[in-house]
Design a protein around this motif. Structure first.
Motif: not given
Length: 753
Positions: A71-92
């Protein structure tokens, strides 16, 4: 949808100040201006967010995480506090996380999506050490391009490859991921793979940003034990370890990854000498540096820092721009800046580098450019990619022995026994880094040989290599006792004209964290080989492995040996086509095969001691119980034809030296030969190796055809780095050797003035 102030600012910037580029330099200035315009809009926290990389942490097709770390990581994503993610794959999946970053954060800065596309995405090409055995730079480049095309179709835009670590120790499992032991060959392959991944236009949706790793000296881990300490001299560092990284940088690789190991007592992640002085200083590298997984935090375990705050402080000062899964930057950097420990200019420098790569990928222009469902369906597993995988797989096979012309097999009228658990294995050929490949998707050797229907083929497992299931995160349990299937294999061998035995390692016995003290055939395979040999000596041994093995008994007794590595999705077709002679093997070893683990490190370009030999008395550098010679030398590989070398000539033209040699196909079939040139600098201010590869050319010759091959040696090939890191060229005598392996004896000499 939230209004995206960043995109508006970029549009205004383009209208006001950024005219259309008229060349590369002007294009770079355009990007630099755009990067600065974005940076000026960012808060300190948002800047640090760009330096933060998270692993995929929830099922993006499921509910939003409501508590805990996710949940904390998700909030960081929403707030622009994540520059990159790895091991997310597939267009959807990629589209979902990109949508959150772009449409819900304040500035809408797109994510860069990383993945370990090491030797393929869903379709696997040969493991990198196998591809290196092809010595075919265009084929290696194309293999990387096909991997990039397939991965990009799945939403990926950044790969953690190529690994350009040089290593002389096959106990280290990650030799499977590199180009072997030689700096010259490794540098050429580094460039080919970088150019393959990145293409001519990084903004194309069929390319990936590449990453040269691991900076630096990871391949020299003591005792071949992964993640271990490295202790090397400056001559080895400058002349052996660093050149492939410099070659990757010169090929415009966009990112570097630092290493887990320490060097001279300082962890690479916090090593300013490596990252600030050499990479970003002397070499003027403009891309960004990402840590390896958790390596910032791991400086605490090294005993180099006391806590995560100290780790973040030292890592950013040393030049690590992005934190992969340590949570050190996101949690500690703001306070370090606010209390004056870290200058915000260091943060700005790191963020500029990261944003620059995002602009070069075209993510600001279209954050969803890698998220095309139709492209994903049409590209992944396509005929084009499968054909490229088969092409490089055939070129990667090395013929080690072929007494009495056992190979190629006859295409009809033979009864063939195929023995070995790996012969029917459809998973192991995919190798260790096969994260996106479908389970059991490789063509097995059994399936490949079954296509030659004019022979009678009998399959018997004989013995499994592993006990139970194998996977990326657990140790492989080797079969040490179960010989219950030996009898069926022996009976099959008795009934057959020839036996093909597929032995070696399962895919997860080499790779990261797969160090070994033994390089023998794992488990009971040697016992099986000898049992079959007792009833039928007409054996072809096909090796499937990710590292050099000690196969002394086989070399002494088995008439034909084929090094087939782990060749990826098309393994069975490639092996069968070579065994039956539809493809004449042309591979050459990129790494020395030892006779004993006790010889390690063993490599062709060693230095003479003050007491070289052999001598009649004992006082020379040697073993009491083993020869100094390897089982198979670097650059070695046979063909179904034979080649002769003669008429070597050398001429000096100013600062260039031309070496000319005639190569003749003395056999009965067409074949390819890798013509290799080595030099020796006889007297130097820093001692030089007895041989150094300085040129090679892959040629095709028809039966009885002769070709003249010309090499040009320049100061670049004749010079070396001294112990301060300065490149110097010294006059003096040089020997030059040309042949089909590092063991060539055809030589001449010249004086360089």
């Amino acid at each position: 949808m939230k209004k995206n102030t960043l995109i508006i600012s970029i549009i205004l910037l383009a209208i006001i100040g950024c005219q259309k580029s008229t060349g590369i330099k002007e294009g770079r200035k355009d990007i630099d201006r755009k990067v600065d315009s974005v940076l000026n809009l960012m808060t300190l926290e948002e800047k640090i967010g760009q330096m933060n990389q998270y692993n995929g942490f929830w099922d993006v097709t499921g509910p939003v995480p409501s508590d805990g770390d996710a949940a904390k990581k998700y909030e960081h994503l929403r707030k622009g506090l994540v520059g990159s993610m790895l091991n997310v794959r597939g267009v959807a999946n990629v589209k979902k996380v990109q949508k959150i970053a772009v449409e819900e954060s304040r500035l809408g800065i797109p994510l860069i999506i990383g993945f370990d596309v090491i030797h393929g995405y869903e379709t696997q090409s040969p493991i990198p050490i196998a591809e290196s055995a092809s010595w075919d730079l265009e084929a290696i480049k194309k293999s990387a391009a096909m991997a990039a095309k397939e991965a990009a179709a799945a939403g990926i835009n950044w790969t953690f490859a190529p690994m350009v670590d040089i290593s002389r120790d096959p106990r280290w499992g990650r030799v499977m991921e590199g180009a072997g032991e030689d700096t010259f060959l490794g540098s050429k392959i580094a460039v080919a793979r970088v150019k393959g991944f990145q293409g001519e236009d990084l903004s194309s949706p069929a390319t990936l940003a590449a990453c040269a790793k691991h900076f630096a000296a990871y391949g020299f881990a003591e005792s071949g034990k992964d993640y271990n300490t490295v202790d090397v001299g400056t001559s080895t560092l400058y002349n052996t370890i660093l050149p492939p990284f410099k070659a990757a940088k010169d090929a415009d690789v966009k990112t570097f990854m630092n290493a887990f190991n320490e060097l001279n007592g300082i962890p690479a992640t916090g090593n300013a000498f490596l990252q600030r002085e050499i990479l970003k200083g002397r070499w003027n590298f403009k891309g960004f540096v990402v840590s390896d997984w958790g390596s910032i935090m791991e400086m605490m375990a090294h005993g180099y820092v006391k806590d995560k705050k100290d780790a973040a402080d030292l890592a950013v000062k040393a030049g690590s721009d992005m934190d992969m899964e340590s949570y050190a930057y996101i949690n500690e950097l703001a306070e370090l800046v606010n209390d004056g420990s870290v200058k915000e200019s260091l943060i700005d420098d790191a963020v500029r580098r990261i944003l620059k790569v995002k602009f070069e990928l075209g993510l600001f222009e279209d954050p969803y450019k890698y998220c095309n469902e139709e492209r994903e369906k049409s590209v992944i597993g396509s005929k084009e990619i499968q054909e490229a995988a088969l092409d490089i797989a055939k070129k990667s096979i090395v013929l080690l022995k072929n007494e009495n012309k056992v190979l190629p097999l006859k295409k009809s009228g033979q009864k063939i026994a195929l023995i070995g658990g790996l012969a029917a294995d459809k998973n192991s050929p995919l190798g260790s880094w096969r994260l996106a490949a479908k389970d059991n998707s490789a063509i097995s050797v059994l399936e490949g040989m079954q296509k030659y229907k004019e022979n009678e083929l009998i399959y018997a497992e004989g013995a499994s290599v592993a006990v139970g299931a194998t996977n990326f995160i657990n140790e492989v349990q080797v079969n040490l006792t179960d010989t219950s299937k030996f009898n069926k294999a022996i009976e099959a061998a008795k009934k057959s004209d020839v036996v093909v035995m597929v032995l070696g390692e399962v895919g997860f016995q080499s790779g990261e964290a797969r160090s070994s003290t033994s390089l023998d055939l794992p488990g009971i395979q040697q016992e099986l080989l000898e049992a079959v040999y007792q009833v039928n000596k007409n054996i072809v041994l096909v090796l499937n492995n990710g590292r050099p093995l000690t196969i002394n008994w086989a070399e002494m007794n088995i008439p034909a040996i084929v090094e087939a590595w782990q060749l990826g999705s098309q393994t069975g077709n490639a092996v069968a086509q070579v065994l039956y002679g539809d493809y004449n093997p042309s591979g050459k070893l990129p790494m020395t095969f030892p006779r004993s683990v006790g010889q390690i490190p063993i490599y062709y370009n060693y230095k003479n001691t003050g007491r070289p030999g052999p001598k009649k008395e004992v006082f020379w550098s040697h073993y009491q119980d083993e020869t100094n010679k390897p089982l198979y030398p670097f650059g070695y590989g046979l063909s179904y034809t034979t080649f002769s070398y003669n008429d070597i000539q050398v001429s000096t033209q100013g600062k260039n030296v031309k070496v000319i040699v005639n190569v003749t196909n003395t056999g009965e079939v067409e074949g390819k030969e890798v013509v290799q040139l080595y030099i020796r600098d006889m007297i130097a201010s820093v001692t030089r190796p007895v041989k150094e590869l300085k040129g090679f050319e892959l040629i095709t010759l028809k039966p009885k055809e002769t070709k003249t091959v010309t090499f040009t040696l320049t100061e670049k090939e004749l010079g070396f780095f001294n112990n301060t890191g300065a490149f110097i060229v010294e006059p003096g005598e040089f020997k030059v050797f040309v042949g089909g392996s590092s063991d060539t004896s055809l030589e001449t000499s010249f004086d360089f003035l």
